[in-house]
Design an enzyme around this catalytic site. Structure first.
Site, PDB file in Angstrom:
ATOM      1  N   ASN A   3     -60.073  76.092 -22.737  1.00  0.00           N
ATOM      2  CA  ASN A   3     -58.861  75.475 -23.248  1.00  0.00           C
ATOM      3  C   ASN A   3     -57.717  76.473 -23.371  1.00  0.00           C
ATOM      4  O   ASN A   3     -56.771  76.446 -22.587  1.00  0.00           O
ATOM      5  CB  ASN A   3     -59.168  74.823 -24.605  1.00  0.00           C
ATOM      6  N   ASP A   4     -57.839  77.395 -24.311  1.00  0.00           N
ATOM      7  CA  ASP A   4     -56.723  78.313 -24.559  1.00  0.00           C
ATOM      8  C   ASP A   4     -56.392  79.174 -23.344  1.00  0.00           C
ATOM      9  O   ASP A   4     -55.237  79.509 -23.124  1.00  0.00           O
ATOM     10  CB  ASP A   4     -57.050  79.218 -25.757  1.00  0.00           C
ATOM     11  N   VAL A   5     -57.404  79.514 -22.540  1.00  0.00           N
ATOM     12  CA  VAL A   5     -57.155  80.414 -21.408  1.00  0.00           C
ATOM     13  C   VAL A   5     -56.454  79.719 -20.253  1.00  0.00           C
ATOM     14  O   VAL A   5     -56.086  80.347 -19.279  1.00  0.00           O
ATOM     15  CB  VAL A   5     -58.467  81.061 -20.890  1.00  0.00           C
ATOM     16  N   VAL A   6     -56.265  78.383 -20.341  1.00  0.00           N
ATOM     17  CA  VAL A   6     -55.505  77.683 -19.310  1.00  0.00           C
ATOM     18  C   VAL A   6     -54.296  76.996 -19.923  1.00  0.00           C
ATOM     19  O   VAL A   6     -53.683  76.136 -19.307  1.00  0.00           O
ATOM     20  CB  VAL A   6     -56.366  76.630 -18.572  1.00  0.00           C
ATOM     21  N   ALA A  41     -57.995  78.505 -30.725  1.00  0.00           N
ATOM     22  CA  ALA A  41     -56.771  78.983 -31.363  1.00  0.00           C
ATOM     23  C   ALA A  41     -56.118  77.870 -32.176  1.00  0.00           C
ATOM     24  O   ALA A  41     -55.150  78.101 -32.879  1.00  0.00           O
ATOM     25  CB  ALA A  41     -55.804  79.514 -30.308  1.00  0.00           C
TER      26      ALA A  41
END
Lengths: 474, 108
Positions: A400-403, A441
């Site tokens: 999620n956060d990394v994209v 996050a």
């Protein structure tokens, strides 16, 4: 003779630690490096048990029953817990082990201080002669307890038992605690007879450790654990000062320095500064995260398993972006299966690995390697970002956060500035998640509401199994 | 002032070791690929378990009637050993995953 032999043992230990650490940083030699370091440790410990003589009295160690039963219990517990732990929970385990090392250092300080204050009470030693020792004891106690308390909280956070918690002025309160602990330490050095101060230091350090990690968000936990790891290294080095023990000194300082650098490298992978993490701004900006969360979620599109299978079957190139969801679902094997099925159909399949995907840097590599995925299929972030432009389908598995494009577009976002996988450059994006809940996050992801994105809800393992079956049937 | 200078010259060996070790520690892992961050952290975690040696010394020096020292020391030995043994075993399990690759083409 014995003492000289012990010196040689410690020399072997120190060299083995350096060599081991060196080998650990090369993929091909890493496993051997770990064994080299372990060998050095065995030599150093065995040497201490059998050859150690007190510097002043020349006495050998006694209480062997206690020592060996301690080693036995610790060894059995260590092996069992390390062998039984699941791949996905290894990061927590490392944190827990680290905390025990910190506790060990703190306990040593406690016992040594009691010993000293008794001698002082009997008048066998002068205040001036023990002041440096007291300083080191106090330092070891502070660092060890902070590391212990912090690691326990980090452990609790990683397995979901402890929630993020922060209040206004927390950073200031933290600093006050630390400052009081340090002042107490200085006062204790000046007047070692005030032994109650030691317990105040212990209490404040433990409190500081808890409050220090508490507000920091889960995404930063790897960095925090790495930092606490180097703390424990320094605490071990304090023990080395205390006993004039070279192997503890070299081992501790080595880990302290290497751990600090590793922490900085991890921060760099997320494009954040260490102070940024330390002050806990990730968690501190929780409030803005909450406000985004309450914003209307917009419209997203769902896709059925059959449609997803169809799209992937007729694609030329598919890039898989694994994340924590894949790790939780233990779906790495079925993921490899999907890769093979697609390749049989002539589809090019690769993996795009974000350096901090999952809960620990390198988490995804370890996981996919377990499923025998070819090393060359794992693309690092920069390479993957070039490839997305020519990719037909990106399949995101629980990342999620990394994209999250907010890291690039939204300066108010807490993850702004973190390099991300630019999946939106591909033709189609299929996102597998369990629900629309935000990632670690705690922030919303615009990617899910883009027109080219389709959501495929469900547990990663089940979804992949169904996908495999569907694609086979096409 | 005299005190400080005196301290430095009596402990110069140790101070040299500390300074050199800081550089060695930084130098040795300077080019680690991000894949190995986690195993390396875990390995370093096991190495600082060397603190258990201090625990063994505490334990071995404690008087047999000093129960506080014995109990705390015993606890320290147990915890330190868990750190060492668990640390190395977990690291080995992490690295086990990498072994099948014949020639991992890692450059970064």
């Amino acid at each position: 003779m014995g003492e000289h032999l012990l010196t040689v043992c410690y020399l072997i230990g120190s060299v083995a630690f350096i060599l081991g650490l060196k080998m650990l940083s090369h993929p091909a030699a890493a496993r051997k490096g770990n064994l080299v370091a372990a060998f050095g440790m065995v030599v150093a410990i065995a040497g201490t048990i059998f050859l150690y003589r007190d510097g002043e009295t020349g006495q050998r160690l006694h209480n062997y029953t206690w020592i060996f039963s301690g080693l036995l219990i610790g060894g059995v517990v260590g092996i069992l817990s390390a062998k039984k732990v699941k791949m996905t929970s290894m990061p927590e385990m490392v944190s827990l082990f680290n905390g025990m090392g910190g506790a060990c250092a703190a306990l040593i300080s406690l016992v040594e201080f009691n010993h000293l204050s008794k001698e002082l009470g009997e008048g066998t030693v002068k205040v001036a002669s023990i002041q440096p020792t007291v300083l080191i004891i106090a330092l070891g106690l502070i660092i060890g307890s902070v590391s212990f308390a912090g690691s326990l909280i980090a452990w609790g956070k990683l397995n979901g038992k402890v929630k993020d918690y922060s209040f206004t002025g927390q950073n200031i309160l933290n600093l006050i605690f630390l400052a009081i602990a340090l002042c107490a330490a200085v006062y204790l050095v000046i007047d070692p007879a005030q032994h109650f101060l030691l317990y105040i230091i212990l209490l404040l350090s433990l409190l500081y450790g808890v409050l220090f990690v508490m507000p920091i968000g889960g995404a930063d936990m790897p960095v925090v654990i790495s930092l606490l790891n180097s703390f424990t290294g320094v605490a071990a080095a304090c023990g080395g000062f205390l006993y004039d023990n070279k192997v503890m000194l070299t081992g501790g300082i080595l880990v302290g320095a290497a751990g600090t650098l590793l922490t900085i490298l991890m921060c760099k992978a997320m494009n954040r500064s260490l102070t940024n993490v330390l002050v806990g701004s990730f968690g501190g900006s929780n409030k803005s995260g909450v406000s985004i969360e309450t914003k209307s979620q917009g419209v997203y599109k769902e896709i059925s398993i059959t449609d997803a299978a169809m799209v992937m079957n007729y694609a030329n190139k598919v890039l898989i972006v694994p994340g924590y969801g894949l790790a939780v679902a233990q779906a790495q094997h079925i993921c490899h299966e999907l890769e093979k099925i697609l390749e049989e159909k002539g589809v090019e399949v690769k993996y795009a690995i974000h350096p901090v995907a999952g809960r620990m840097p390198g988490h995804m590599n370890v996981l996919l390697a377990e499923a025998d995925v070819n090393y060359e299929k794992l693309l690092e972030m920069e390479v993957a970002n070039d490839e997305f432009k020519t990719t037909d389908v990106v399949l995101i598995l629980g990342a999620n956060d990394v994209v999250n494009p907010a890291a690039k577009n939204d300066p108010t976002s807490p993850i702004f500035g973190m390099p991300i996988l630019e999946v939106e450059n591909a033709k189609t994006v299929i996102v597998n998640k369990r629900s629309m809940k935000p990632g670690y996050a705690g922030i919303e992801n615009d990617l899910f509401f883009q027109p080219k994105t389709a959501m495929l809800f469900g547990d990663a393992k089940k979804v992949l199994q169904n996908l495999c079956a569907e694609i086979k049937a096409v | 002032m005299d005190n400080i200078l005196n301290f430095i010259s009596t402990n110069q060996q140790i101070i040299y070791i500390v300074i050199l070790m800081i550089f060695v520690g930084i130098e040795v892992i300077g080019h680690v690929p991000s894949v190995l961050h986690t195993p390396l952290m875990s390995g370093a975690n096991a190495i600082h378990g060397v603190v258990v040696i201090g625990a063994i010394i505490v334990m071995g020096k404690a008087n047999t009637d000093n129960y506080l020292a014995l109990i705390l020391g015993f606890l320290a030995v147990v915890l330190g050993t868990i750190n060492v043994v668990g640390g190395f075993v977990v690291t080995d399990r992490m690295l086990e995953m990498f072994k099948k690759k014949p020639q991992p083409p890692k450059a970064t």
